[in-house]
Design an enzyme around this catalytic site. Structure first.
Site, PDB file in Angstrom:
ATOM      1  CB  THR A  48      -0.506 -14.043  -2.511  1.00  0.00           C
ATOM      2  OG1 THR A  48       0.207 -13.858  -1.306  1.00  0.00           O
ATOM      3  CG2 THR A  48      -0.293 -15.462  -2.996  1.00  0.00           C
ATOM      4  CG  PHE A  90       7.873 -10.574  -0.166  1.00  0.00           C
ATOM      5  CD1 PHE A  90       6.802  -9.918   0.412  1.00  0.00           C
ATOM      6  CD2 PHE A  90       8.066 -11.910   0.126  1.00  0.00           C
ATOM      7  CE1 PHE A  90       5.930 -10.578   1.263  1.00  0.00           C
ATOM      8  CE2 PHE A  90       7.191 -12.582   0.991  1.00  0.00           C
ATOM      9  CZ  PHE A  90       6.129 -11.912   1.556  1.00  0.00           C
ATOM     10  CE  LYS A  91       2.524 -12.478  -0.131  1.00  0.00           C
ATOM     11  NZ  LYS A  91       2.539 -11.146   0.456  1.00  0.00           N
ATOM     12  CG  ASP A  92       6.704 -10.504  -8.285  1.00  0.00           C
ATOM     13  OD1 ASP A  92       5.649 -11.069  -8.624  1.00  0.00           O
ATOM     14  OD2 ASP A  92       6.867  -9.268  -8.339  1.00  0.00           O
TER      15      ASP A  92
END
Ligand code: PLP
Length: 471
Positions: free
Chosen positions: A145, A112-114
């Site tokens: 990250t 989900f860091k994208d």
């Protein structure tokens, strides 16, 4: 929109651009919007059914003040999510009656860091270009990250990116995603310590104000406000898809540094009908303990199957403390000082009661995560990763009768093949994005937990690159 520091006592405010470039405030605090913007029912209804990038641009616009025009934001958001490999960008998948999975792993690094970093890299690039400046991004990572930052910043002319990861404490896939980037503006450092050590080094270097100015240090760790703002968008998007503004939704969030779940809290503060935010931890349960008892006590970091949650001191938690304390910087400083000196503090009375209004918590050890992966596989034929499993486990203990419960799936199962194989006896197929990494050479420098050595390393690399650019 103006920003204040969690630790400040005066009335000074800074712009979004300043908060974006600086990451951490000079008093050591984190930036927060001076007041929460509001998305009322009409504004929410108008976003219902819109594509993800449009929702993201609308949410960002509430936070960026005059730094970007609507048109610029729309273009940046469209570009940020164009590389995601699912048409819905953040698809919702039904797991059972009122139980949903929000898949946040369709971006270039499959975590989900994208969502935040693809957006933040473009915002930073635009601001630097406008100012004719260069910057050095310094990131501490527990795995995802770093990969997402490298993917977002690799090859960008105005930026160098230095990523610190705890040696031997990230998965092989996570390491390869970082160390195989061949661009000269990417520098990987394996620190002989834990993620908390890496994070402490980042804080130490940011505290060196001379260095900070000399190489234009910027932070895109989840302490950077722009990341939280970008992440608030998928809470809005999911809530709309499940009936907001008319119906309230709850979320369970696999939590490490408290950035993701704090973005959910931001959405809630903006008026999105979010009933409850369930903080899901693994065995490193400092946050679960806090939401149960009010005691926040630093412990040992345990290595688990969900390494991105192997964190004891959750940076973004300071933001919640500021809100619970009525934005009283002195009160936040007192808590942080107590934590530094005694390794713990306890929140009592009204402040703790306020925390319990929005938040609940649950923990899942490795066995519980493996059992959850197996249950979901049996019931729905879906593979979930060990981080997401902590969230799904939390939904099982907190879900009953509270309306739709959305568990955030924070990484693709294929990033953690060993855990999946242990849980269900099948190894997930490698998506092409990951399979290509095995053949590429790795580049990484090993350093001890030592701020002076790290400073020397970064100075050398950044100055060498600046010479290259001039030549
Ligand atoms: C970073 C990460 C987390 C933790 O998110 P925070 O914002 O640090 O709380 C959970 N799961 C995965 C897969 C991650 O990469």
């Amino acid at each position: 929109m103006r920003y204040i520091s969690t630790r400040q006592t005066g009335g000074r405010t800074v712009s979004f651009e300043h908060a974006l470039l600086q990451g951490l405030a000079r008093d050591g605090g984190l930036y927060l919007p001076e007041r929460w913007p509001v998305l009322d029912s009409d504004a929410l209804a108008a976003l219902s059914g819109r594509p993800y990038a449009e929702v993201a641009a609308a949410v960002m616009a509430e936070f960026t003040g005059r730094a970007f025009s609507r048109t610029q934001l729309a273009a940046i958001a469209a570009e940020s999510y164009a590389g995601f490999d699912h048409p819905a960008t953040a698809p919702l998948v039904q797991l059972g009656p009122d139980r949903w999975l929000l898949e946040l792993f369709h971006g270039p690094t499959l975590a989900f860091k994208d969502f935040a970093l693809q957006m933040v890299a473009r915002l930073l690039d635009a601001v630097l270009a406008r100012r004719g400046r260069t910057a050095t991004i310094l990131v501490a990572t527990s795995g995802d990250t770093g990969a997402a930052a490298i993917e977002a910043f690799r090859g960008r002319e105005a930026l160098s990116v230095v990523v610190l990861h705890p040696a031997g404490r990230v998965s092989e896939m996570q390491r390869r995603q970082m160390t195989t980037a061949a661009e000269p503006n990417v520098h990987n450092v394996a620190i002989a310590g834990t993620f908390d050590d890496c994070q402490a080094l980042v804080k130490a270097l940011f505290a060196d104000l001379a260095l900070r100015d000399e190489i234009g240090l910027a932070a895109v760790n989840s302490i950077n406000w722009a990341r939280v703002a970008a992440q608030a968008a998928y809470y809005v998007y999911a809530a709309l898809a499940l009936g907001a503004p008319a119906r309230a939704v709850s979320f369970t969030v696999p939590t490490g540094n408290f950035g993701n779940v704090y973005a959910g809290y931001a959405a809630r503060q903006m008026g999105v009908p979010i009933e409850r935010l369930v903080v899901a931890t693994n065995r490193n349960d400092i946050l679960a303990q806090f939401f149960e008892t009010g005691l926040y006590r630093k412990g040992q970091v345990h290595k688990t199957l969900s390494p991105s949650m192997d964190i004891q001191v959750a940076s973004n938690f300071e933001r919640l403390l500021a809100d619970l304390s009525g934005r009283d910087g002195a009160a936040v400083c007192a808590l942080m000082a107590e934590l530094a000196e005694r390794g713990e503090f306890t929140l009592r009375g009204a402040r703790f009661a306020l925390a319990k209004v929005a938040f609940a918590a649950a923990r899942a050890d490795d066995d519980a995560c493996l059992a959850t992966i197996a249950d979901v596989w049996r019931e729905s034929g879906r593979m979930i990763d060990p981080h997401s499993a902590a969230g799904v486990h939390a939904a099982r203990t907190h879900g009953a009768g509270a309306g739709p419960m959305v568990s955030l799936a924070t990484a693709h199962a294929a990033k953690f093949p060993d855990a999946i194989e242990r849980a269900i006896g099948i190894r997930p197929a490698l998506p092409p994005r990951l399979a290509a990494l095995a053949a590429k050479p790795e580049r990484v420098t090993e350093l001890p937990v030592d701020a002076a050595q790290l400073t020397r390393f970064i100075r050398d690399r950044v100055h060498a690159r600046q010479r290259e650019c001039v030549a």
